[in-house]
Design an enzyme around this catalytic site. Structure first.
Site, short mmCIF file in Angstrom:
data_model
loop_
_atom_site.label_atom_id
_atom_site.label_comp_id
_atom_site.label_asym_id
_atom_site.label_seq_id
_atom_site.Cartn_x
_atom_site.Cartn_y
_atom_site.Cartn_z
N GLU A 311 0.82 -1.21 0.00
CA GLU A 311 0.00 0.00 0.00
C GLU A 311 0.86 1.26 0.00
O GLU A 311 0.65 2.18 0.78
CB GLU A 311 -0.96 -0.01 1.20
CG GLU A 311 -1.91 -1.19 1.17
CD GLU A 311 -2.95 -1.17 2.29
OE1 GLU A 311 -2.65 -0.65 3.37
OE2 GLU A 311 -4.06 -1.68 2.05
N ASP A 385 -8.24 -9.03 4.34
CA ASP A 385 -8.02 -7.93 5.27
C ASP A 385 -9.05 -7.86 6.40
O ASP A 385 -9.97 -7.05 6.34
CB ASP A 385 -8.05 -6.61 4.48
CG ASP A 385 -7.50 -5.46 5.29
OD1 ASP A 385 -6.93 -5.73 6.36
OD2 ASP A 385 -7.61 -4.31 4.84
N GLU A 413 -12.34 -2.24 12.40
CA GLU A 413 -12.39 -1.47 11.15
C GLU A 413 -13.52 -1.93 10.24
O GLU A 413 -14.18 -1.10 9.60
CB GLU A 413 -11.04 -1.63 10.43
CG GLU A 413 -10.99 -1.03 9.06
CD GLU A 413 -9.66 -1.24 8.37
OE1 GLU A 413 -8.75 -1.84 8.97
OE2 GLU A 413 -9.52 -0.80 7.21
C1 BDP Z 1 -6.02 -2.17 6.23
C2 BDP Z 1 -6.29 -0.81 6.73
C3 BDP Z 1 -5.15 0.15 6.57
C4 BDP Z 1 -3.88 -0.48 7.08
C5 BDP Z 1 -3.65 -1.80 6.39
C6 BDP Z 1 -2.48 -2.58 6.97
O1 BDP Z 1 -7.42 -0.30 6.05
O2 BDP Z 1 -5.46 1.32 7.27
O3 BDP Z 1 -2.79 0.36 6.90
O4 BDP Z 1 -4.76 -2.64 6.55
O5 BDP Z 1 -2.74 -3.53 7.69
O6 BDP Z 1 -6.90 -3.00 6.92
O7 BDP Z 1 -1.34 -2.25 6.71
#
Ligand code: BDP
Length: 720
Positions: A311, A385, A413
């Site tokens: 990401e 996720d 989340e």
């Molecule tokens: C996702 C989240 C994000 C995190 C990412 C992670 O939306 O904010 O940075 O995972 O785990 O669930 O790195």
């Protein structure tokens, strides 16, 4: 002579005011978590009082034994109305803390073998014919855990006279991951701002951090990563390290180590180097110097957590190097000091057209055995996720030569933020108990490194903690912090038992209180799955903040950010085909599991659409059609929240007004939002399937455009 009535009334009023004062001073705002130490019923307290009158510390006690004794004093003062006195002479009713090597252990019949450095024994025994309660452990840390174990036992209204309990963790690193930014914002945090006041540290050491440490130690958590995985390099500058050191000082007496998320490009950003290439000797030197600087100030620093090439985060891939090369370079910097690297496997790329669920495995599995000894690869419970339900991550069991750390998300989340009750004990248990089909066994076995000698082992939980008075944004969210700690300590603990423990300590040990609270907890996660993502659907939340439904979203830049990517619904059917006819993600599992998930007939209904794209008239194992079953599950989710509300009203006599009212209000919010999720999802899927609603199903309250038009630009917890 009788006093004038006016005087008597005044006296009465003063007496009432005095009685009320302490209650007002200790308003039940949730601050005390499960460590309320509320008075036990008098009959129970009376039985305990003479059995626990004094505490005898081990010879030459250190700071950890001191906080253990202080906690026992505090807990007993609260629960039985009298703190034990400290004694150096054995007397009846002494809590006797014994460390390895003490000859009295044998006399008390306490065997410390197999307990490791953190385990403990609690035992009612006789020493020199004096009846005592022994807390036995190899180390002071074990004594601290034993003290909390004793208080937990008492807090459930249990008897003390026949105590015989052994407990030891199977996993070494039991760590919270705070996704806290240096400006105080908590990514995916729904409980206020960060607990760490980076501005005032190191001068102001908020006493609240001691309560934080107590809470964690009480459930066996022994490490905490202070900053977000989307890390700022600044945390590694001397100015911030001073602040980190102050926090470490406060957590140390509770056996909690501090870790930091390290930004891979830090050598460029704060080190003045041109590159962060892991094979560049200058880069290795910079990290070694940085580690030296950290350990000079924090000798027991735990190590680094790293999110790399994920990401948008920098990583070794930027230089054509593998995750192993990146992780090992950092591991070499930490190794001389005994530090570890927790290297995350949460990777997926928009340039990779493969099913997102396959990408982490594809990148990491070939690296099995290529990581240094002080590296542990941190793997989320599922391949996408932290969804309300996902199958277990195929990496578990597939990297036998590499220690794998399970990453769970405690903050919700994707499960309704702070307001929805969704007990994650059942979710965590489901993952831990799943058989991977590999020789290693269940996910819990893999994580415990069973049969792998004393290799590194660990469990991480993304914290749900902020500076809200109640720490976690709601009373019931505290149960998720609690359950994480208890399961990280002992993955074999049943989720319902943990729920009962928590309910007793948080509300009341009376059965009439424990039963409805436990029922609520145990049904809650399934309710959320039903009204958000039934039958194995996933990632249908609205964009960015993930608050509320957005199954119609299909126009985001990266394909795998779109809910439509995940559900693939059209007029013919719904679901993501991960069988051999589709992405073949099932092939990443062990053969027996791959076979089971590869066939709709043997895939459990609750994961069906995760693995298969099926026609709307496909028959579920219940006999109903997929379309009817989908709608029925949305309805069941809404009904379950109503049931939770009914159960909660039964707890009124046992719960203080403040927490009762707030929880009741949150349940109202949850009921409305469950309905919203159900209606928006039904409206959308009906627009796609073009099928009539099954008989008896209520039409959505609004049309689809209404649900699509809702926006929430200020929803909490957003990412950067
Ligand atoms: C996702 C989240 C994000 C995190 C990412 C992670 O939306 O904010 O940075 O995972 O785990 O669930 O790195």
């Amino acid at each position: 002579m009788a006093r004038p009535i006016i005087t008597r009334v005044r006296r009465l009023l003063i007496a009432m005011a005095v009685l009320l004062l302490p209650a007002a001073a200790s308003a039940e705002d949730g601050f005390r978590l499960w460590l309320r130490y509320a008075p036990l019923a008098e009959a129970e307290a009376a039985a305990i009082r003479p059995a626990l009158t004094a505490i005898m510390l081990p010879p030459e006690p250190g700071p950890v034994a001191a906080v253990a004794a202080a906690e026992l004093e505090r807990g007993l003062a609260g629960m039985v109305g009298r703190a034990p006195i400290r004694t150096t002479r054995l007397q009846a009713g002494t809590i006797l803390m014994l460390r390895e090597g003490d000859p009295r252990l044998r006399e008390a019949g306490v065997d410390l073998r197999g307990l490791g450095d953190e385990g403990f024994v609690l035992r009612s025994a006789s020493v020199g014919s004096v009846p005592v309660t022994v807390i036995g452990a190899r180390t002071e840390q074990g004594l601290l855990y034993g003290s909390f174990g004793l208080l937990r036992h008492l807090g459930q209204g249990r008897a003390i006279d026949v105590l015989d309990l052994r407990s030891a963790p199977k996993v070494r690193l039991r760590v919270l991951n705070h996704w806290d930014n240096l400006d105080g914002h908590v990514e995916r945090g729904y409980a206020g701002d960060s607990l760490w006041d980076w501005w005032l540290l190191p001068d102001w050491r908020d006493p609240r951090l001691t309560d934080y440490a107590r809470a964690n130690a009480s459930i066996g958590i022994n490490g905490t990563v202070l900053n977000n995985v989307n890390a700022s390099a600044e945390i590694l500058t001397p100015r911030y390290l001073e602040k980190v050191a102050a926090i470490a000082d406060m957590l140390r007496p509770y056996g909690i180590k501090v870790y930091l998320s390290a930004r891979f490009s830090a050598p460029i950003e704060i080190g003045g180097l041109q590159s962060a290439d892991p094979v560049d000797p200058a880069v290795g030197r910079w990290w070694a110097q940085t580690a030296n600087r950290i350990y000079a100030r924090i000798p027991d620093f735990g190590g680094f957590l790293v999110k790399a090439n994920s990401e948008g985060q920098p990583g070794p891939g930027d230089y054509g190097r593998s995750h192993a090369e990146g992780a090992n370079m950092l591991a070499r910097a930490l190794a001389p000091h005994g530090g570890v690297v927790m290297w995350r496997a949460f990777v997926y790329s928009e340039t990779d057209a493969a099913d997102r669920a396959k990408q982490a495995y594809a990148e990491f599995q070939p690296l099995d055995g290529r990581f240094d000894d002080n590296v542990i690869v941190q793997v989320k419970n599922g391949a996408i996720d932290f969804q309300p339900r996902e199958p277990f991550h195929p990496l578990f069991g597939a990297m036998p030569q590499t220690p794998l750390m399970l990453e769970l998300q405690i903050t919700k989340e994707y499960l309704g933020f702070a307001t929805h009750i969704a007990y994650l004990g059942t979710l965590f248990e489901e993952v831990l108990d799943t058989d991977t089909g590999h020789p290693a066994g269940t996910v819990a076995d893999v994580v415990a490194g069973s049969g792998q000698g004393d290799r590194l082992t660990g469990i991480a939980g993304v914290a749900n903690i902020g500076d809200d008075r109640d720490w976690s944004g709601s009373t019931f969210n505290q149960a998720n912090w609690y359950a994480f700690g208890r399961l990280a300590w002992d993955a074999a603990l049943p989720a319902d038992e943990i729920a009962r423990e928590w309910a007793a300590q948080t509300f009341s040990p009376r059965a009439e209180a424990i039963a409805p609270v436990t029922d609520i907890l145990m049904m809650s996660r399934e309710a959320v799955v039903d009204y958000m993502t039934p039958l194995g659907l996933a990632h249908l939340m609205a964009t960015d903040h993930h608050y509320g439904p957005g199954p119609w979203v299909g126009d985001l830049a990266r394909p795998e950010w779109n809910p439509t990517y995940y559900h693939r619904a059209d007029r013919e059917g719904i679901g993501f085909d991960r069988s051999v006819t589709g992405s073949n993600a099932v092939s990443q599992y062990a053969p027996a599991v791959a076979r089971r998930f590869g066939d709709p007939a043997t895939t459990p209904d609750n994961l069906l659409l995760w693995f298969h794209h099926l026609p709307w008239d496909h028959r579920l194992s219940t006999g109903e059609t997929l379309w009817a079953g989908l709608i029925a599950r949305y309805d069941r989710g809404v009904a379950r929240v109503a049931e939770m509300d009914r159960l909660w009203s039964r707890t009124r006599p046992f719960v203080d007004a403040e927490r009762h009212a707030k929880t009741a209000t949150f349940l109202d919010i949850q009921a409305n939002e469950a309905r919203w999720w159900r209606d928006a999802s039904v409206a959308y899927f009906q627009s796609v399937s073009e099928l009539p609603l099954p008989p008896g199903a209520a039409p959505p309250a609004h049309n689809l455009d209404h649900y699509k038009s809702l926006t929430f630009p200020h929803a909490p917890g957003r990412g950067d």
